[in-house]
Design a protein around this motif. Structure first.
Motif, PDB file in Angstrom:
ATOM      1  N   THR A 134      29.736  41.886  44.882  1.00 16.62           N
ATOM      2  CA  THR A 134      30.987  42.024  44.107  1.00 16.62           C
ATOM      3  C   THR A 134      32.112  41.279  44.841  1.00 16.62           C
ATOM      4  O   THR A 134      32.168  41.260  45.816  1.00 16.62           O
ATOM      5  CB  THR A 134      31.583  43.428  44.154  1.00 16.62           C
ATOM      6  OG1 THR A 134      30.482  44.325  43.572  1.00 16.62           O
ATOM      7  CG2 THR A 134      32.699  43.672  43.179  1.00 16.62           C
ATOM      8  N   ASP A 135      32.766  40.563  43.797  1.00 15.98           N
ATOM      9  CA  ASP A 135      34.005  39.892  44.352  1.00 15.98           C
ATOM     10  C   ASP A 135      35.128  40.271  44.787  1.00 15.98           C
ATOM     11  O   ASP A 135      35.802  40.999  43.562  1.00 15.98           O
ATOM     12  CB  ASP A 135      34.403  38.614  43.454  1.00 15.98           C
ATOM     13  CG  ASP A 135      35.341  37.598  44.049  1.00 15.98           C
ATOM     14  OD1 ASP A 135      35.824  37.738  45.051  1.00 15.98           O
ATOM     15  OD2 ASP A 135      35.368  36.555  43.252  1.00 15.98           O
ATOM     16  N   LEU A 136      35.503  40.829  45.817  1.00 18.89           N
ATOM     17  CA  LEU A 136      36.686  41.752  46.390  1.00 18.89           C
ATOM     18  C   LEU A 136      37.836  40.731  46.959  1.00 18.89           C
ATOM     19  O   LEU A 136      38.492  41.258  47.535  1.00 18.89           O
ATOM     20  CB  LEU A 136      36.305  42.753  47.131  1.00 18.89           C
ATOM     21  CG  LEU A 136      35.528  43.821  46.669  1.00 18.89           C
ATOM     22  CD1 LEU A 136      34.898  44.559  47.516  1.00 18.89           C
ATOM     23  CD2 LEU A 136      35.897  44.617  45.455  1.00 18.89           C
ATOM     24  N   ARG A 137      37.913  39.432  46.690  1.00 20.32           N
ATOM     25  CA  ARG A 137      38.464  38.575  47.305  1.00 20.32           C
ATOM     26  C   ARG A 137      40.248  38.990  46.799  1.00 20.32           C
ATOM     27  O   ARG A 137      40.248  38.805  45.464  1.00 20.32           O
ATOM     28  CB  ARG A 137      38.308  37.295  47.128  1.00 20.32           C
ATOM     29  CG  ARG A 137      36.900  36.756  48.021  1.00 20.32           C
ATOM     30  CD  ARG A 137      36.611  35.431  47.667  1.00 20.32           C
ATOM     31  NE  ARG A 137      36.155  35.280  46.437  1.00 20.32           N
ATOM     32  CZ  ARG A 137      35.869  34.105  45.836  1.00 20.32           C
ATOM     33  NH1 ARG A 137      35.830  33.156  46.499  1.00 20.32           N
ATOM     34  NH2 ARG A 137      35.209  33.994  44.512  1.00 20.32           N
ATOM     35  N   GLY A 138      40.965  39.152  47.662  1.00 27.04           N
ATOM     36  CA  GLY A 138      42.403  39.149  47.288  1.00 27.04           C
ATOM     37  C   GLY A 138      42.746  40.758  46.900  1.00 27.04           C
ATOM     38  O   GLY A 138      43.770  41.142  46.175  1.00 27.04           O
ATOM     39  N   ALA A 139      41.541  41.591  46.620  1.00 25.81           N
ATOM     40  CA  ALA A 139      41.651  42.987  46.089  1.00 25.81           C
ATOM     41  C   ALA A 139      42.478  43.786  46.994  1.00 25.81           C
ATOM     42  O   ALA A 139      42.211  43.495  48.245  1.00 25.81           O
ATOM     43  CB  ALA A 139      40.409  43.579  45.870  1.00 25.81           C
ATOM     44  N   ASN A 140      43.166  44.915  46.578  1.00 30.60           N
ATOM     45  CA  ASN A 140      43.765  45.900  47.306  1.00 30.60           C
ATOM     46  C   ASN A 140      42.894  47.058  47.335  1.00 30.60           C
ATOM     47  O   ASN A 140      43.084  47.855  46.528  1.00 30.60           O
ATOM     48  CB  ASN A 140      45.306  46.114  46.813  1.00 30.60           C
ATOM     49  CG  ASN A 140      46.058  47.109  47.874  1.00 30.60           C
ATOM     50  OD1 ASN A 140      45.453  47.496  48.665  1.00 30.60           O
ATOM     51  ND2 ASN A 140      47.262  47.452  47.299  1.00 30.60           N
TER      52      ASN A 140
END
Length: 178
Positions: A134-140
């Motif tokens: 899963t792409d969690l780049r930049g997620a809070n």
């Protein structure tokens, strides 16, 4: 701007779906391939519903409960689902970039290969969920509950806010993307 949403169902579902303005209610109902972008849905109450490939960019779900629903391939950039209760939801390959899923309860849900970059999952209950690739780049994900969650191959970067350290993320199998 609030839209009045009337969903006409011509489906042979095992239980009838009910739609009253901006309310979605159904059991084993197929809502696939619907267009609800920029719409405000007052409530959603579904069990074992199929919401595959729904176009929901910048839509807003105010409250509701979904149990064992399939949201695979959902196109929901900017979607707002704050505080929605989702149990055993399937969000495989969903595009939820920049979505607000703060305080959502997505217990035992599958977000494998989903795009959650720049999404807010602040204080979300994501226990025993899957985030495989899963792409969690930049997620809070600050204050998110991730006990028992599978994060193998999930992407994160310097802008991702996790409830644990970078070292712990790497131990859990997440992949650093500088």
């Amino acid at each position: 701007m609030k839209y009045v949403f009337i969903l006409v169902l011509l489906l042979a579902a095992s239980a009838p779906a009910v739609n009253k303005g901006t309310e979605w209610t159904g059991v084993e109902t197929d809502f696939s391939n619907r267009f609800i972008s920029h719409m405000e849905i007052e409530s959603i109450h579904c069990q074992s519903c199929i919401l595959r490939n729904v176009q929901a960019e910048f839509a807003k779900f105010k409250y509701g409960f979904c149990k064992s629903c399939n949201f695979s391939d959902l196109r929901g950039t900017g979607l707002q689902m704050r505080s929605i209760n989702i149990e055993n939801g399937i969000f495989q390959r969903a595009n939820l970039r920049s979505s607000d899923l703060s305080a959502v309860r997505a217990y035992q849900s599958d977000f494998s290969e989903a795009n959650l970059s720049m999404a807010s999952l602040w204080s979300a209950d994501l226990r025993y969920s899957k985030f495989i690739k899963t792409d969690l780049r930049g997620a809070n994900l600050e204050n998110a509950l991730l006990k028992g969650s599978d994060l193998h191959g999930a992407l994160f970067d310097a802008h991702t806010r996790l409830p644990f350290s970078k070292e712990e993320a790497l131990r859990r199998g997440m992949q650093w993307q500088p």
